[in-house]
Enzyme design. Structure first.
Site, PDB file in Angstrom:
ATOM      1  N   GLU A  59       0.683  -1.072  -0.060  1.00 56.43           N
ATOM      2  CA  GLU A  59      -0.004   0.115   0.018  1.00 56.43           C
ATOM      3  C   GLU A  59       1.418   1.138  -0.038  1.00 56.43           C
ATOM      4  OE1 GLU A  59      -0.095   2.030   2.972  1.00 56.43           O
ATOM      5  OE2 GLU A  59      -0.049   0.933   4.738  1.00 56.43           O
ATOM      6  N   ARG A  84       1.908  -2.274  11.835  1.00 54.34           N
ATOM      7  CA  ARG A  84       1.669  -3.215  11.449  1.00 54.34           C
ATOM      8  C   ARG A  84       1.111  -2.007  10.257  1.00 54.34           C
ATOM      9  NH1 ARG A  84       1.349  -7.739  14.632  1.00 54.34           N
ATOM     10  NH2 ARG A  84      -0.367  -8.674  12.837  1.00 54.34           N
ATOM     11  N   CYS A  89       7.551  -0.622  -2.526  1.00 53.42           N
ATOM     12  CA  CYS A  89       8.267  -1.463  -2.935  1.00 53.42           C
ATOM     13  C   CYS A  89       9.975  -0.627  -2.030  1.00 53.42           C
ATOM     14  CB  CYS A  89       8.998  -1.432  -4.077  1.00 53.42           C
ATOM     15  SG  CYS A  89       9.027  -0.228  -4.768  1.00 53.42           S
ATOM     16  N   HIS A 129      12.002   0.494  -8.892  1.00 52.36           N
ATOM     17  CA  HIS A 129      11.442  -0.547  -8.274  1.00 52.36           C
ATOM     18  C   HIS A 129      12.642  -1.273  -7.273  1.00 52.36           C
ATOM     19  CE1 HIS A 129       9.265  -3.807  -6.767  1.00 52.36           C
ATOM     20  NE2 HIS A 129       9.975  -4.545  -7.530  1.00 52.36           N
ATOM     21  N   ASP A 144      11.041 -10.958  -4.548  1.00 55.73           N
ATOM     22  CA  ASP A 144      10.351  -9.559  -4.092  1.00 55.73           C
ATOM     23  C   ASP A 144       9.334  -9.505  -3.377  1.00 55.73           C
ATOM     24  OD1 ASP A 144       9.381  -7.576  -4.946  1.00 55.73           O
ATOM     25  OD2 ASP A 144       9.220  -7.293  -7.181  1.00 55.73           O
TER      26      ASP A 144
END
Length: 292
Positions: A59, A84, A89, A129, A144
């Protein structure tokens, strides 16, 4: 398909002050609900990867709400473990890399250019990324945990160009000189996810990529509510008001949500502690018109 070991009592983990990332491993393993062995092996790598993507959702709500995203170790641990929350990435794979190194894996980060949903002849994209390369017995593996609804659910061999089946899609890595092209077989078509440079970047390159992803006006994370989670049974993807569920048996479901329903799935499906200040972004997402 890789063998995933059954959960067994964990091997002792050194959490002394002299250990790398002192205290990180017990907190991380509790966060992802992992109780299996802890050792630098392929089976453990695969089990950790599967547990991570099932427990810690992808997210980027902070980017959408205008909050700064700090990819420093303390900030990531406080957010993804203590709070939490999920992340994207740089947060997810940055945490995973430190965990693997603390266990004793020979691991390093790589940067790549996202090509997902782009034609092959599209102009180059920025290097935004991050992934992890792990060496096991001299063989390179791609790990990943931070690529949204198309995240590889298990490690991928980087020295083979053959299709690699997983519980979800098949993946393929093709090397072109110093670049690896990673693709997934989706709806009978190989679709490129990203292209990776072979040389580990300096830390400043992660900071620059994180700034672009979280703050640049062209970043889609600044304009869309995006969340994803992958379990052994299904993939869940939220894009603004559209929730897509893809089961491993091939069935899929797509439905459009109200603002209240978006809040509910963020909590119940994506396991996020929904915050009151997210509500304006959620209400905007509920009225979005999604093309494609």
């Amino acid at each position: 398909m890789l063998h995933y070991p059954a959960a067994t009592p964990s091997d002792p983990v050194d959490a002394s002050d002299d250990a790398p990332e002192a205290g990180l491993l017990p907190r991380y393993l509790a966060r992802i609900g992992y109780k299996g062995p802890v050792a630098p092996t392929l089976d453990v790598l695969a089990a950790l990867q599967a547990a991570h993507i099932a427990a810690i959702p992808f997210e980027a709500i902070d980017a959408l709400t205008g909050a700064a995203i700090d990819i420093g170790a303390d900030a990531v641990d406080a957010k993804l473990i203590g709070g939490r929350r999920g992340g994207y990435c740089f947060e997810q794979n940055g945490l995973f890399l430190r965990v693997l190194q603390a266990i004793g894996f020979e691991a390093e980060g790589l940067l790549g250019r996202v090509r997902w949903m782009l034609p092959d002849d599209a102009p180059p994209t920025p290097r935004t990324h991050m992934v992890v390369r792990v060496m096991l017995a001299g063989r390179p593996w791609l790990a990943d945990v931070g690529f949204g609804a198309a995240v590889p659910p298990q490690p991928l061999a980087m020295d083979s160009e053959e299709a690699q089946p997983t519980r979800h899609e098949s993946y393929r890595i093709v090397r072109h000189g110093d670049v690896w092209q990673v693709a997934a077989l989706i709806e009978a078509e190989w679709r490129t996810l990203y292209r990776l440079d072979s040389v580990p970047p300096p830390a400043i390159d992660y900071e620059l990529g994180n700034w672009y992803t979280s703050a640049h006006p062209d970043s889609h994370f600044r304009h869309q509510l995006i969340a994803a989670r992958t379990t052994a049974e299904a993939r869940y993807g939220l894009r603004d008001n559209r929730l897509t569920t893809r089961l491993v048996d091939g069935r899929s479901d797509r439905r459009y949500l109200t603002a209240d329903e978006i809040e509910r799935v963020l909590s119940e499906i994506f396991l996020l502690p929904v915050r009151p200040h997210w509500r304006p972004a959620i209400e905007r997402a509920a009225t979005a018109e999604i093309v494609g």
